[in-house]
Design a protein around this motif. Structure first.
Motif, PDB file in Angstrom:
ATOM      1  N   GLY A  77      44.747  30.295  38.566  1.00 14.44           N
ATOM      2  CA  GLY A  77      43.266  30.101  38.676  1.00 14.44           C
ATOM      3  C   GLY A  77      42.716  30.708  39.796  1.00 14.44           C
ATOM      4  O   GLY A  77      41.419  30.545  40.202  1.00 14.44           O
ATOM      5  N   ARG A  78      43.545  31.287  40.677  1.00 15.89           N
ATOM      6  CA  ARG A  78      42.787  32.102  41.728  1.00 15.89           C
ATOM      7  C   ARG A  78      42.162  33.424  41.458  1.00 15.89           C
ATOM      8  O   ARG A  78      42.611  34.151  40.561  1.00 15.89           O
ATOM      9  CB  ARG A  78      43.926  32.392  42.962  1.00 15.89           C
ATOM     10  CG  ARG A  78      43.607  33.110  44.410  1.00 15.89           C
ATOM     11  CD  ARG A  78      44.584  33.103  44.860  1.00 15.89           C
ATOM     12  NE  ARG A  78      44.265  33.913  46.317  1.00 15.89           N
ATOM     13  CZ  ARG A  78      44.303  35.057  46.492  1.00 15.89           C
ATOM     14  NH1 ARG A  78      45.065  35.942  45.380  1.00 15.89           N
ATOM     15  NH2 ARG A  78      44.232  35.828  47.612  1.00 15.89           N
ATOM     16  N   ASP A  79      40.944  33.486  41.906  1.00  9.61           N
ATOM     17  CA  ASP A  79      40.045  34.623  41.657  1.00  9.61           C
ATOM     18  C   ASP A  79      40.684  35.931  41.840  1.00  9.61           C
ATOM     19  O   ASP A  79      40.391  36.959  40.856  1.00  9.61           O
ATOM     20  CB  ASP A  79      38.860  34.501  42.294  1.00  9.61           C
ATOM     21  CG  ASP A  79      38.044  33.339  41.937  1.00  9.61           C
ATOM     22  OD1 ASP A  79      38.105  32.593  40.762  1.00  9.61           O
ATOM     23  OD2 ASP A  79      36.949  32.793  42.700  1.00  9.61           O
ATOM     24  N   LEU A  80      41.373  35.952  42.999  1.00  9.56           N
ATOM     25  CA  LEU A  80      42.115  37.374  43.201  1.00  9.56           C
ATOM     26  C   LEU A  80      43.399  37.660  42.910  1.00  9.56           C
ATOM     27  O   LEU A  80      43.847  38.741  43.041  1.00  9.56           O
ATOM     28  CB  LEU A  80      41.765  37.492  44.866  1.00  9.56           C
ATOM     29  CG  LEU A  80      40.656  37.569  45.689  1.00  9.56           C
ATOM     30  CD1 LEU A  80      40.684  37.836  47.021  1.00  9.56           C
ATOM     31  CD2 LEU A  80      39.592  38.897  44.935  1.00  9.56           C
ATOM     32  N   THR A 137      31.554  35.395  44.607  1.00  3.70           N
ATOM     33  CA  THR A 137      32.948  34.981  43.881  1.00  3.70           C
ATOM     34  C   THR A 137      33.284  36.073  43.070  1.00  3.70           C
ATOM     35  O   THR A 137      32.196  36.828  42.727  1.00  3.70           O
ATOM     36  CB  THR A 137      32.764  33.779  43.170  1.00  3.70           C
ATOM     37  OG1 THR A 137      31.487  34.135  42.151  1.00  3.70           O
ATOM     38  CG2 THR A 137      32.317  32.447  43.894  1.00  3.70           C
ATOM     39  N   VAL A 138      34.549  36.291  42.790  1.00  3.74           N
ATOM     40  CA  VAL A 138      35.095  37.577  42.337  1.00  3.74           C
ATOM     41  C   VAL A 138      35.619  37.259  40.983  1.00  3.74           C
ATOM     42  O   VAL A 138      36.431  36.340  40.851  1.00  3.74           O
ATOM     43  CB  VAL A 138      36.165  38.225  43.298  1.00  3.74           C
ATOM     44  CG1 VAL A 138      36.762  39.414  42.400  1.00  3.74           C
ATOM     45  CG2 VAL A 138      35.564  38.703  44.376  1.00  3.74           C
ATOM     46  N   GLY A 200      43.234  37.951  34.641  1.00  8.67           N
ATOM     47  CA  GLY A 200      42.647  37.558  35.822  1.00  8.67           C
ATOM     48  C   GLY A 200      43.094  36.122  36.106  1.00  8.67           C
ATOM     49  O   GLY A 200      43.563  35.416  34.969  1.00  8.67           O
ATOM     50  N   GLY A 201      43.362  35.544  37.268  1.00  8.54           N
ATOM     51  CA  GLY A 201      43.650  34.176  37.454  1.00  8.54           C
ATOM     52  C   GLY A 201      45.193  34.071  37.319  1.00  8.54           C
ATOM     53  O   GLY A 201      45.496  32.632  36.710  1.00  8.54           O
ATOM     54  N   ALA A 202      45.912  35.087  37.293  1.00 14.54           N
ATOM     55  CA  ALA A 202      47.277  34.714  36.949  1.00 14.54           C
ATOM     56  C   ALA A 202      48.135  35.831  37.765  1.00 14.54           C
ATOM     57  O   ALA A 202      47.903  36.943  38.254  1.00 14.54           O
ATOM     58  CB  ALA A 202      47.566  34.864  35.493  1.00 14.54           C
TER      59      ALA A 202
END
Length: 248
Positions: A77-80, A137-138, A200-202
């Motif tokens: 769940g982290r954007d980067l 936000t990315v 993304g987010g994984a």
């Protein structure tokens, strides 16, 4: 007799090397995007002047590579955070300007807002390094496109910042460096592959199987004991032969 000594002695050395490789893989069972190292050995006759008949054999490394199978996908769940789905690599730029490849997608921003790996290597984009503006936000798309959404302007619309360079060279052309990154054997940069897909987010977990590694360590320990017993038997046989010659 001497053939047995050469085979057992070199076998012992390479069993220790393989045990070190297995231990290294086991130590990286939780390292993001890690690829297990694979060692293989074979016995060959000793060559050279004065050797005579090929009665001596020794063990050499025949293949040293990596297991290129994918690891488990872990949603963070982290954007980067970004994980490569299936085959492919994320291209990074090293301090000397050369290009290397990684599967570790735990990305960060440095003090200048440039997208980097956790080790500080710059993520390569289609137009150079990707810079993240402040107060945004990315999001990272499936094709590697990095977009920023302002947190201060309403209504906020995504602004593309660049696309992560994603490549997919063949496994035979890649070599692992001491820093854990992969490079092409000829040192040239790999071309962009538009078919590589990311999530993304994984993050991708290590492809090392802890249970298999533990079983391999036990098997290697038993092989080491067997080689030692061969050397002990050789020593006993030579001692008995010396006794027989002394009687004569």
């Amino acid at each position: 007799m001497d053939r047995l000594v050469y085979t057992a002695a070199t076998g012992l050395k390479h069993i220790m090397d393989q045990q070190a490789t297995t231990s290294h893989n086991l130590a990286n069972v939780s390292t993001t995007g890690f690829r297990a190292q694979i060692d293989a050995f074979r016995a060959v006759p000793l060559q050279g002047e004065g050797v005579g008949l090929p009665t001596r054999t020794f063990v050499v490394s025949s293949t040293v590579g990596a297991d290129m199978s994918s690891g488990p996908l872990q949603v963070t769940g982290r954007d980067l955070d970004v994980a490569v789905k299936g085959q492919g690599w994320i291209a990074v730029q090293l301090a000397d300007g050369s290009e290397a490849y990684t599967r570790n997608g735990a990305l960060e921003m440095n003090t200048n807002g440039v997208l980097t790996t956790a080790n500080g290597n710059v993520i390569m984009g289609d137009g150079g390094p990707i810079t993240i503006p402040p107060d945004t936000t990315v999001t990272i798309g499936g094709d590697g496109t990095v977009s920023a959404i302002s947190t201060t302007t309403q209504p906020a619309t995504p602004t593309p910042l660049g696309r992560i360079k994603l490549v997919n060279p063949t496994a035979q052309d890649l070599v692992r460096g001491d820093d854990g990154l992969f490079r092409l054997k000829d040192g040239s940069p790999a071309p962009v592959d538009p078919n590589v897909v990311v999530a993304g987010g994984a993050l991708e977990g290590s492809n090392v199987n802890a249970i298999d590694s533990m079983v391999d360590m036990i098997s290697l320990a038993r092989s080491f004991d067997m080689q030692m017993k061969l050397l002990q038997n050789t020593e006993n046989n030579e001692a008995k032969a010396s006794q027989l010659l002394a009687l004569g």
